[in-house]
Each structure stands twice: as structure tokens, then as C-alpha cells.
Enzyme design. Structure first.
Site, short mmCIF file in Angstrom:
data_model
loop_
_atom_site.label_atom_id
_atom_site.label_comp_id
_atom_site.label_asym_id
_atom_site.label_seq_id
_atom_site.Cartn_x
_atom_site.Cartn_y
_atom_site.Cartn_z
N HIS A 1 -2.14 -12.89 -15.20
CA HIS A 1 -2.53 -14.23 -14.75
C HIS A 1 -3.00 -15.01 -15.98
O HIS A 1 -3.65 -14.42 -16.87
CB HIS A 1 -3.73 -14.17 -13.78
CG HIS A 1 -3.38 -13.92 -12.35
ND1 HIS A 1 -4.17 -13.13 -11.53
CD2 HIS A 1 -2.36 -14.37 -11.57
CE1 HIS A 1 -3.64 -13.11 -10.31
NE2 HIS A 1 -2.54 -13.84 -10.31
N CYS B 1 -12.09 -14.69 -12.22
CA CYS B 1 -11.27 -14.41 -11.02
C CYS B 1 -12.11 -14.41 -9.75
O CYS B 1 -11.58 -14.63 -8.67
CB CYS B 1 -10.63 -13.03 -11.11
SG CYS B 1 -9.72 -12.67 -12.57
N1 ARG Z 1 -5.98 -7.14 -7.98
C1 ARG Z 1 -5.80 -8.56 -8.08
C2 ARG Z 1 -4.33 -8.87 -8.33
O1 ARG Z 1 -3.68 -8.10 -8.99
C3 ARG Z 1 -6.67 -9.14 -9.17
C4 ARG Z 1 -6.63 -10.62 -9.24
C5 ARG Z 1 -7.42 -11.19 -10.39
N2 ARG Z 1 -7.47 -12.60 -10.33
C6 ARG Z 1 -7.26 -13.43 -11.33
N3 ARG Z 1 -7.42 -14.71 -11.10
N4 ARG Z 1 -6.86 -13.05 -12.51
O2 ARG Z 1 -3.80 -9.84 -7.87
#
Ligand code: ARG
Length: 278
Positions: A171, A265
Site C-alpha cells: 500500500h 493504517c
Molecule cells: N492485513 C491488511 C491487508 O493486507 C493490512 C492493511 C494495512 N493497511 C494499510 N493502509 N496499509 O490488507
């Protein structure tokens, strides 16, 4: 309507590592529920102490990643583009977030349906961050490159798409964090050459984090005015931030790192990021 400074968070009641959709997740390495609660409360307390308001989404059993509210959608003024998650494991979150946004008074906007050329994957503020009046949008791992043109048209903003090339930084908010109009934290190896040049060419002051701190999610910071909150283990970044007049705070978030997430996050800014010019 412009909201006053407000964050959206979701308590980790049903948080856990129940599937693997990024390289940090390993179902054999369970999250410690009591420690996750403590760490989430610690972050919540730190953020509360800044004076910012914090809204809550009620946790839902069977949606362990709902804690990561950054992925709820992309907020722009009083409108929100609700996420369309790439992985089926997270797709049940969209109606929950959508209902929350509606009840809070946001206007929910959507991409065109798939049969009309829409139907893109897009994971909200996790992959789309304003720096000044420019929206930086990460793609490849979770969000489709093709959605950016539509986001630009829907919101009437300039979008700079940047490709993410390292699966650990899947991300945009894991490798890039705007601090102010022309200032951002970043981890350059997470981007391809073109993306690096686009960021360097647009943002005047870039603070680079080193690999060891990127792996501690140094870039996944919550910014409230001059205050910056990150996971522990990012001393060099904190030193650099302090020398630039910011007040950095470290708060342990290791249980969430097991899911591939950290401070940023776990939050969604509802009134515009600090570095946004809207
Ligand atoms: N386990 C989640 C996923 O893989 C973690 C999300 C983390 N969020 C972020 N905005 N980076 O989607």
C-alpha cells in the site's frame, strides 16, 4: 460541510491473522489479542491527547482487518469513494464502511459498475494520499492503475499514479507519508524509477527512511499538525523529524505489523490529511 479534525478508528476486538494476503501475514504467527488491545489503546490515547476527535466503527466478527480504517475509502471534502478491496477476504468490509460513512453524513460516490468500464480495485487512503493539492496514488499490488483517471475526474484533482514494486510495501501508506504541503517521508526502493522521479519532481522536501526503519513501518505515520506518531524502532526518522521542528512519538504496534499494518493504517483522517490543500 467541513469536518473539524477527526480520525476514524475501529477497536481490535475481532483483529487476528486469519489469512495471508501480504508478505507480513503468517497464519502460524497468531496475534496476541490482549497485547493488540493494549497497543491499539496506546495509539488511541496518544492521538486523543493531541485534541483531535476520534470516531469509531463498530468491530465486526469475521472481519479481522476492519481495524485498518485507512482502507475504508478516500475522503475528499464531504464525499467519500468507498474502497473496493482486491482480496475477497476483505471485501465484506466495504458495506460496513459505506454504512458508517452514510450515517456520519458523507456523500458516498462510486466508480461506474464493472459492465460500464468501472469495477476497479481501489483500497482508499491506504493507496491514495494528498500532498498539497496533488493526490499520489499507488497501484499494482492492491489498486488498479486504471482507476486513477476516474478518481481525478470524480474529484476534480490532479492524480499522480506511482507504481509499487516491492510486495512488502503493498500500500502507498507503507512507503510514503505526506507531512505538509511540500514535505513527505518516503522509502524510495518501494517505487519504480518512474515513480521515484515523479515524487522527487513534485515534492520539494523528502525525508528518506532506511530499510531497517521502513521495515518497522516508519513511513506509516499518523500526522496531527506537527506531531507524528509511528511504531517503535524508527529512531533515525524521529531524529530527523525533531531536527525539522516536528514532535515524533513512538508507540508499540508489533501485533498489527504481523498483519502488515501500523499507526497510519489504523486511522483514517475524515477532515483532510494535514498535507492536503482542500
Ligand atoms: N492485513 C491488511 C491487508 O493486507 C493490512 C492493511 C494495512 N493497511 C494499510 N493502509 N496499509 O490488507
Amino acid at each position: 460541510m467541513k469536518h473539524s479534525p477527526t480520525l476514524l478508528m475501529c477497536p481490535p476486538e475481532f483483529f487476528g491473522i486469519e489469512y495471508e494476503i501480504n508478505p507480513w501475514m503468517n497464519v502460524e504467527v497468531a496475534a496476541d489479542h490482549a497485547v493488540a488491545e493494549q497497543q491499539w489503546n496506546g495509539l488511541h490515547e496518544h492521538l486523543k491527547s493531541t485534541g483531535i476527535a476520534i470516531e469509531r466503527v463498530e468491530p465486526v466478527q469475521g472481519l479481522p482487518d476492519l481495524v485498518f480504517t485507512a482502507n475504508a475509502g478516500l475522503v475528499y471534502e464531504n464525499r467519500v469513494l468507498v474502497s473496493r478491496f482486491r482480496h475477497p477476504q476483505r471485501q465484506g468490509e466495504s458495506p460496513v464502511f459505506r454504512a458508517w460513512f452514510e450515517s456520519f453524513g458523507f456523500e458516498v460516490i462510486e466508480f461506474a459498475p464493472a459492465d460500464q468500464g468501472g469495477g476497479y480495485d481501489f483500497e482508499g487512503a491506504g493507496d491514495a494520499l494528498f500532498c498539497g493539492d496533488t493526490l499520489f496514488a499507488g497501484y499494482r499490488m492492491r489498486s488498479d492503475a486504471t482507476c486513477h483517471q476516474q478518481i481525478g475526474a470524480l474529484l476534480g484533482v490532479r492524480v499522480i499514479p506511482v507504481e509499487l514494486v516491492d510486495a512488502r510495501y503493498y500500500h502507498l501508506d507503507t512507503c510514503f507519508c505526506p507531512l505538509a504541503e511540500d514535505v513527505a517521508i518516503w522509502y524510495p526502493p518501494a517505487f519504480d524509477d518512474y515513480g521515484r522521479r515523479a515524487i522527487e519532481g513534485t515534492i520539494g522536501n523528502l525525508i528518506e527512511v532506511e530499510q531497517a526503519e521502513a521495515e518497522r513501518f516508519a513511513c506509516n505515520a499518523v500526522v496531527v499538525g506537527q506531531q507524528v506518531f509511528t511504531n517503535t524502532g524508527c529512531p533515525k526518522l524521529h531524529e530527523e523529524l525533531a531536527s525539522r521542528g516536528y514532535s515524533p512519538t513512538a508507540t508499540p504496534l508489533d501485533e498489527f505489523v504481523k498483519a502488515g499494518g501500523s499507526a497510519k493504517c489504523l486511522t483514517l483522517r475524515l477532515d483532510g490529511e494535514e498535507a492536503a490543500l482542500w
